[in-house]
Design a protein around this motif. Structure first.
Motif, mmCIF file in Angstrom:
data_model
loop_
_atom_site.group_PDB
_atom_site.id
_atom_site.type_symbol
_atom_site.label_atom_id
_atom_site.label_comp_id
_atom_site.label_asym_id
_atom_site.label_seq_id
_atom_site.Cartn_x
_atom_site.Cartn_y
_atom_site.Cartn_z
ATOM 1 N N PRO A 27 -17.967 79.803 67.905
ATOM 2 C CA PRO A 27 -16.736 79.263 67.307
ATOM 3 C C PRO A 27 -16.125 78.135 68.143
ATOM 4 C CG PRO A 27 -16.679 81.645 67.230
ATOM 5 C CD PRO A 27 -17.882 81.266 68.053
ATOM 6 N N LEU A 28 -16.174 78.252 69.451
ATOM 7 C CA LEU A 28 -15.631 77.188 70.308
ATOM 8 C C LEU A 28 -16.468 75.921 70.193
ATOM 9 C CD1 LEU A 28 -14.699 79.198 73.528
ATOM 10 C CD2 LEU A 28 -13.124 78.159 71.875
ATOM 11 N N GLY A 29 -17.780 76.065 70.208
ATOM 12 C CA GLY A 29 -18.659 74.904 70.119
ATOM 13 C C GLY A 29 -18.556 74.196 68.785
ATOM 14 N N TYR A 30 -18.577 74.961 67.696
ATOM 15 C CA TYR A 30 -18.489 74.350 66.367
ATOM 16 C C TYR A 30 -17.129 73.690 66.143
ATOM 17 C CZ TYR A 30 -22.775 76.958 65.227
ATOM 18 O OH TYR A 30 -24.053 77.464 65.204
ATOM 19 N N ALA A 31 -16.074 74.325 66.597
ATOM 20 C CA ALA A 31 -14.741 73.722 66.460
ATOM 21 C C ALA A 31 -14.644 72.446 67.291
ATOM 22 C CB ALA A 31 -13.659 74.704 66.882
ATOM 23 N N ALA A 32 -15.239 72.454 68.472
ATOM 24 C CA ALA A 32 -15.174 71.288 69.359
ATOM 25 C C ALA A 32 -15.808 70.051 68.737
ATOM 26 C CB ALA A 32 -15.846 71.604 70.693
ATOM 27 N N VAL A 33 -16.858 70.236 67.927
ATOM 28 C CA VAL A 33 -17.500 69.081 67.288
ATOM 29 C C VAL A 33 -16.971 68.832 65.878
ATOM 30 C CG1 VAL A 33 -19.584 69.197 68.710
ATOM 31 C CG2 VAL A 33 -19.514 70.404 66.511
ATOM 32 N N GLY A 34 -15.969 69.622 65.457
ATOM 33 C CA GLY A 34 -15.287 69.364 64.190
ATOM 34 C C GLY A 34 -15.958 69.909 62.946
ATOM 35 N N ILE A 35 -16.826 70.903 63.077
ATOM 36 C CA ILE A 35 -17.416 71.514 61.882
ATOM 37 C C ILE A 35 -16.297 72.281 61.175
ATOM 38 C CG2 ILE A 35 -19.065 73.226 61.029
ATOM 39 C CD1 ILE A 35 -20.945 72.313 63.300
ATOM 40 N N PRO A 36 -16.012 71.934 59.910
ATOM 41 C CA PRO A 36 -14.834 72.478 59.233
ATOM 42 C C PRO A 36 -14.809 73.990 59.055
ATOM 43 C CG PRO A 36 -15.765 70.649 57.978
ATOM 44 C CD PRO A 36 -16.716 70.958 59.083
ATOM 45 N N VAL A 37 -15.983 74.612 58.839
ATOM 46 C CA VAL A 37 -16.025 76.046 58.566
ATOM 47 C C VAL A 37 -17.182 76.676 59.338
ATOM 48 C CG1 VAL A 37 -16.289 77.818 56.772
ATOM 49 C CG2 VAL A 37 -15.095 75.697 56.232
ATOM 50 N N TYR A 38 -16.905 77.811 59.957
ATOM 51 C CA TYR A 38 -17.943 78.627 60.587
ATOM 52 C C TYR A 38 -17.849 80.002 59.955
ATOM 53 C CZ TYR A 38 -20.151 81.580 64.211
ATOM 54 O OH TYR A 38 -20.924 82.498 64.883
ATOM 55 N N LEU A 39 -18.922 80.434 59.296
ATOM 56 C CA LEU A 39 -18.962 81.725 58.632
ATOM 57 C C LEU A 39 -19.795 82.681 59.483
ATOM 58 C CD1 LEU A 39 -18.443 83.545 56.134
ATOM 59 C CD2 LEU A 39 -20.558 82.610 55.169
ATOM 60 N N LEU A 40 -19.156 83.716 59.988
ATOM 61 C CA LEU A 40 -19.832 84.722 60.801
ATOM 62 C C LEU A 40 -20.031 85.982 59.969
ATOM 63 C CD1 LEU A 40 -20.961 85.777 63.486
ATOM 64 C CD2 LEU A 40 -18.629 86.452 64.091
ATOM 65 N N ILE A 41 -21.282 86.320 59.706
ATOM 66 C CA ILE A 41 -21.632 87.540 59.000
ATOM 67 C C ILE A 41 -21.974 88.552 60.071
ATOM 68 C CG2 ILE A 41 -23.200 88.613 57.341
ATOM 69 C CD1 ILE A 41 -23.583 85.742 56.154
ATOM 70 N N ASP A 42 -21.099 89.523 60.247
ATOM 71 C CA ASP A 42 -21.188 90.440 61.380
ATOM 72 C C ASP A 42 -21.779 91.779 60.945
ATOM 73 O OD1 ASP A 42 -20.643 92.188 63.557
ATOM 74 O OD2 ASP A 42 -19.040 90.822 64.199
ATOM 75 N N ARG A 43 -22.999 92.043 61.381
ATOM 76 C CA ARG A 43 -23.680 93.281 60.996
ATOM 77 C C ARG A 43 -23.158 94.495 61.754
ATOM 78 N NH1 ARG A 43 -29.938 92.533 60.945
ATOM 79 N NH2 ARG A 43 -29.548 92.255 63.166
ATOM 80 N N ASP A 44 -22.481 94.286 62.870
ATOM 81 C CA ASP A 44 -21.930 95.412 63.620
ATOM 82 C C ASP A 44 -20.685 95.989 62.947
ATOM 83 O OD1 ASP A 44 -23.894 95.241 65.598
ATOM 84 O OD2 ASP A 44 -22.726 93.784 66.734
ATOM 85 N N SER A 45 -19.785 95.099 62.530
ATOM 86 C CA SER A 45 -18.533 95.556 61.932
ATOM 87 C C SER A 45 -18.535 95.510 60.407
ATOM 88 C CB SER A 45 -17.365 94.714 62.458
ATOM 89 O OG SER A 45 -17.535 93.361 62.075
ATOM 90 N N LEU A 46 -19.654 95.036 59.814
ATOM 91 C CA LEU A 46 -19.780 94.891 58.357
ATOM 92 C C LEU A 46 -18.657 94.030 57.792
ATOM 93 C CD1 LEU A 46 -20.841 98.538 57.398
ATOM 94 C CD2 LEU A 46 -22.293 96.615 58.061
ATOM 95 N N THR A 47 -18.413 92.915 58.467
ATOM 96 C CA THR A 47 -17.381 91.982 58.040
ATOM 97 C C THR A 47 -17.913 90.559 57.999
ATOM 98 O OG1 THR A 47 -16.604 91.614 60.302
ATOM 99 C CG2 THR A 47 -15.497 93.361 59.037
ATOM 100 N N LEU A 48 -17.158 89.717 57.318
ATOM 101 C CA LEU A 48 -17.359 88.275 57.357
ATOM 102 C C LEU A 48 -16.095 87.699 57.954
ATOM 103 C CD1 LEU A 48 -18.844 89.120 54.505
ATOM 104 C CD2 LEU A 48 -19.044 86.659 54.388
ATOM 105 N N THR A 49 -16.249 86.787 58.870
ATOM 106 C CA THR A 49 -15.099 86.077 59.411
ATOM 107 C C THR A 49 -15.277 84.612 59.063
ATOM 108 O OG1 THR A 49 -14.895 87.663 61.219
ATOM 109 C CG2 THR A 49 -13.743 85.567 61.474
ATOM 110 N N VAL A 50 -14.233 84.031 58.479
ATOM 111 C CA VAL A 50 -14.266 82.628 58.080
ATOM 112 C C VAL A 50 -13.364 81.852 59.030
ATOM 113 C CG1 VAL A 50 -13.864 80.985 56.219
ATOM 114 C CG2 VAL A 50 -14.613 83.323 55.674
ATOM 115 N N PHE A 51 -13.982 81.154 59.968
ATOM 116 C CA PHE A 51 -13.252 80.304 60.904
ATOM 117 C C PHE A 51 -13.062 78.950 60.243
ATOM 118 C CE2 PHE A 51 -15.572 83.369 63.444
ATOM 119 C CZ PHE A 51 -14.715 83.691 64.485
ATOM 120 N N SER A 52 -11.837 78.417 60.284
ATOM 121 C CA SER A 52 -11.578 77.121 59.660
ATOM 122 C C SER A 52 -10.430 76.408 60.363
ATOM 123 C CB SER A 52 -11.271 77.294 58.165
ATOM 124 O OG SER A 52 -10.090 78.031 57.970
ATOM 125 N N GLU A 53 -10.207 75.179 59.943
ATOM 126 C CA GLU A 53 -9.157 74.309 60.479
ATOM 127 C C GLU A 53 -9.335 74.042 61.981
ATOM 128 O OE1 GLU A 53 -5.234 75.642 59.275
ATOM 129 O OE2 GLU A 53 -6.001 76.184 57.286
#
Length: 109
Positions: free
Chosen positions: A45-71
C-alpha cells in the motif's frame, strides 16, 4: 498473486518496465508466506500510493476480506475500507464500478 488494471494500450512499447501513470488498480491476493503481513498489508500500500496508483485491492485470504485502498496523497492511501467476502464492493474512481465478490467464498479455507 498479483495483477494490475491499466488503461488500454498503456504497456505497448514499454518493454519490461513501465511507469505507473496508466495503472488504474493494483490487485493482490495474500499468500500463506510468513512475510505476507509486512509485504501485502504494509509495504505494497505504501509503494503503490507513493507512485500514485489510484486503487489497491487487497484480497485477504487470512481474514476473508477485501480492502480497497484509494485516494493516494503524499505517499499514503487516505481511504481503506474492508468488506467481507460475498459483499458487492463499489470500486472508486477511476474504475467506478461494482465488484461482486460472492465467488470468493468458494476459495475460502
Amino acid at each position: 498473486m498479483h495483477g494490475t488494471v491499466a488503461r488500454r494500450g498503456h504497456f505497448k512499447g514499454h518493454g519490461e518496465w513501465s511507469d505507473a501513470s496508466g495503472i488504474l488498480m493494483a490487485v493482490e491476493i495474500t499468500t500463506r508466506c510468513r512475510d505476507t503481513n509486512q509485504r501485502c498489508r504494509i509495504d505494497k500500500p505504501l509503494g503503490y500510493a507513493a507512485v500514485g496508483i489510484p486503487v489497491y485491492l487487497l484480497i485477504d485470504r487470512d481474514s476473508l476480506t477485501l480492502t480497497v485502498f484509494s485516494e493516494p496523497e503524499e505517499g499514503r492511501y487516505q481511504r481503506s475500507p474492508s468488506y467481507s467476502w460475498g459483499s458487492t464492493v463499489e470500486l472508486p474512481s477511476p474504475l467506478n464500478m461494482p465488484l461482486d465478490t460472492d465467488l470468493l467464498r468458494q476459495y475460502a479455507g
